[in-house]
Write an enzyme that holds these catalytic residues in place. Structure first.
Site, PDB file in Angstrom:
ATOM      1  N   HIS A  42     -30.521  83.078  30.732  1.00  0.00           N
ATOM      2  CA  HIS A  42     -29.213  83.153  31.423  1.00  0.00           C
ATOM      3  C   HIS A  42     -28.361  81.891  31.208  1.00  0.00           C
ATOM      4  CE1 HIS A  42     -30.458  86.839  33.207  1.00  0.00           C
ATOM      5  NE2 HIS A  42     -31.378  86.303  33.982  1.00  0.00           N
TER       6      HIS A  42
ATOM      7  N   ASP B 195     -36.444  91.312  28.975  1.00  0.00           N
ATOM      8  CA  ASP B 195     -36.403  91.025  30.411  1.00  0.00           C
ATOM      9  C   ASP B 195     -35.545  92.091  31.097  1.00  0.00           C
ATOM     10  OD1 ASP B 195     -36.718  88.238  32.252  1.00  0.00           O
ATOM     11  OD2 ASP B 195     -35.049  89.539  32.845  1.00  0.00           O
TER      12      ASP B 195
ATOM     13  N   HIS C  73     -33.304  91.689  33.213  1.00  0.00           N
ATOM     14  CA  HIS C  73     -31.932  91.189  33.312  1.00  0.00           C
ATOM     15  C   HIS C  73     -31.389  90.914  31.903  1.00  0.00           C
ATOM     16  CE1 HIS C  73     -34.025  89.847  37.041  1.00  0.00           C
ATOM     17  NE2 HIS C  73     -32.926  90.302  37.616  1.00  0.00           N
TER      18      HIS C  73
ATOM     19  N   ASP D 185     -40.322  91.192  34.392  1.00  0.00           N
ATOM     20  CA  ASP D 185     -39.733  91.677  35.637  1.00  0.00           C
ATOM     21  C   ASP D 185     -39.228  93.129  35.559  1.00  0.00           C
ATOM     22  OD1 ASP D 185     -37.720  90.807  33.957  1.00  0.00           O
ATOM     23  OD2 ASP D 185     -36.874  89.348  35.380  1.00  0.00           O
TER      24      ASP D 185
END
Ligand SMILES: [Zn+2]
Length: 344
Positions: free
Chosen positions: A158, A193, A195, A282
């Protein structure tokens, strides 16, 4: 498989953050890395201390001022806040109103985009060594090794060129991918991931030499919110070298694996000659941040698909939080990756 990890990566110790209007325990805890390390060593993988490659490879991807900021951020904050607190900004930079101020509060707000990236006494060492784990992995691929796992913690995908976001400070996968360009002409980043890796996309959005593909939950109502929608395909020289495979909340394993097939197909089409996997766990059904249905078997399937590319591969740890299956998902992924590589 070699696991690159340095104990100093445990020193970043966030306490809590804001979610749903509440101050709740921060999910990105050092214990994540301890669980992953111990489970993988118990499964026969070998822990290796990464070498120190300095800040050069980090600054090749990140703004130099941003990297240097962390050298003294904690000490400056401690002098300012005059107490036993961690550094969280209560101001953030605005679109178009973005001068770099001189004070610690303003600089924290300039370089961090949310309250999930507090600076604690050990943050500088932890993010430096997390990046070194990734750089050392890239260095090993350049030297001819075939499959390496960099246990990066804090995670990185990120973080963009001069912003921390979503528990991430230095973009380990992006730093590794850029470093790999010393040897490999075309580098593929596969981000699995849950995200979107918006920081990685941002770093390579206008480059055609590093292809970024990410599978993730639709960002329109899920972090990181502001990028990685399906219509984002890159710009300029990078046009066509970004691909976002967007999943609805509740998507189940077969559809997710079909998305991984699309990612692998994109890597083949790009004619990549090295792969960096931004490896988040995740997506797992029982992960505290998950909105998807995915199991250890799914992670095995993802590993087998990626390894079928038969390219030098660096696994870079991203998300995956303290749910019951975290360590086992890592064990299953790495086991499947090694098995697939042996079978080729
Ligand atoms: Zn994540």
């Amino acid at each position: 498989m070699k696991i690159l990890f340095d104990e100093r990566q445990l020193l970043h110790a966030p306490l809590d953050y804001f979610r749903q209007g509440k101050q709740i325990p921060h999910p990105e805890q050092p214990q994540r890395a301890v669980l992953l390390r111990d489970a993988l060593v118990a499964d026969g993988h070998r822990l290796v201390q990464p070498g120190d490659h300095g800040t050069g490879p980090i600054k090749a991807v990140h703004d130099a001022g941003y990297v240097d900021f962390f050298e003294t951020a904690w000490e400056r904050w401690a002098a300012y806040a005059d107490g036993d607190t961690i550094a969280v900004p209560n101001y953030h930079v605005s679109h178009g109103l973005n001068r770099l101020p001189t004070g610690i509060v303003g600089q924290l707000g300039y370089y961090t985009t949310d309250t999930a990236c507090p600076v604690t006494p050990g943050t500088r060492d932890a993010i430096y060594w997390s990046a070194q784990a990734a750089i050392d992995g890239a260095h090993r691929l350049i030297g001819g090794e075939d499959l390496v796992y960099s246990l990066c913690r804090p995670p990185g995908h990120h973080a963009s060129r001069m912003n921390s976001n979503g528990f991430c400070f230095f973009n380990n996968a992006a730093i590794a991918a850029h470093h790999l360009r010393q040897k490999f002409e075309r580098v593929m980043i596969l981000d699995i991931d849950t995200h979107a890796g918006q920081g990685t996309q941002d770093i390579f959005y206008e480059r055609g030499d590093v292809f970024f593909v990410s599978i993730h939950v639709d960002p329109s109502d899920y972090p990181p919110f502001f990028a990685c929608y399906a219509d984002e395909r890159g710009r300029g020289a990078g046009l066509g070298a970004s691909l976002n495979i967007v999943l609805d909340k509740g998507t189940e394993e077969p559809d997710i694996l079909a998305g991984v097939d699309q990612m692998v197909a994109a890597a083949r089409e790009f004619q990549a000659d090295a792969v960096v996997v931004s490896l988040g766990f995740d997506m797992a059904t029982d992960d505290p941040l998950s909105e998807l249905t995915f199991s250890g078997t799914g992670f095995e399937g993802a590993a087998a698909r990626i390894m079928a590319l038969n390219l030098p591969t660096l696994l870079v740890q991203e998300g995956g939080y303290l749910g019951p299956s975290l360590a086992n998902n890592a064990v299953q992924f790495l086991r499947a990756a090694e098995t697939a590589r042996r079978d080729i």
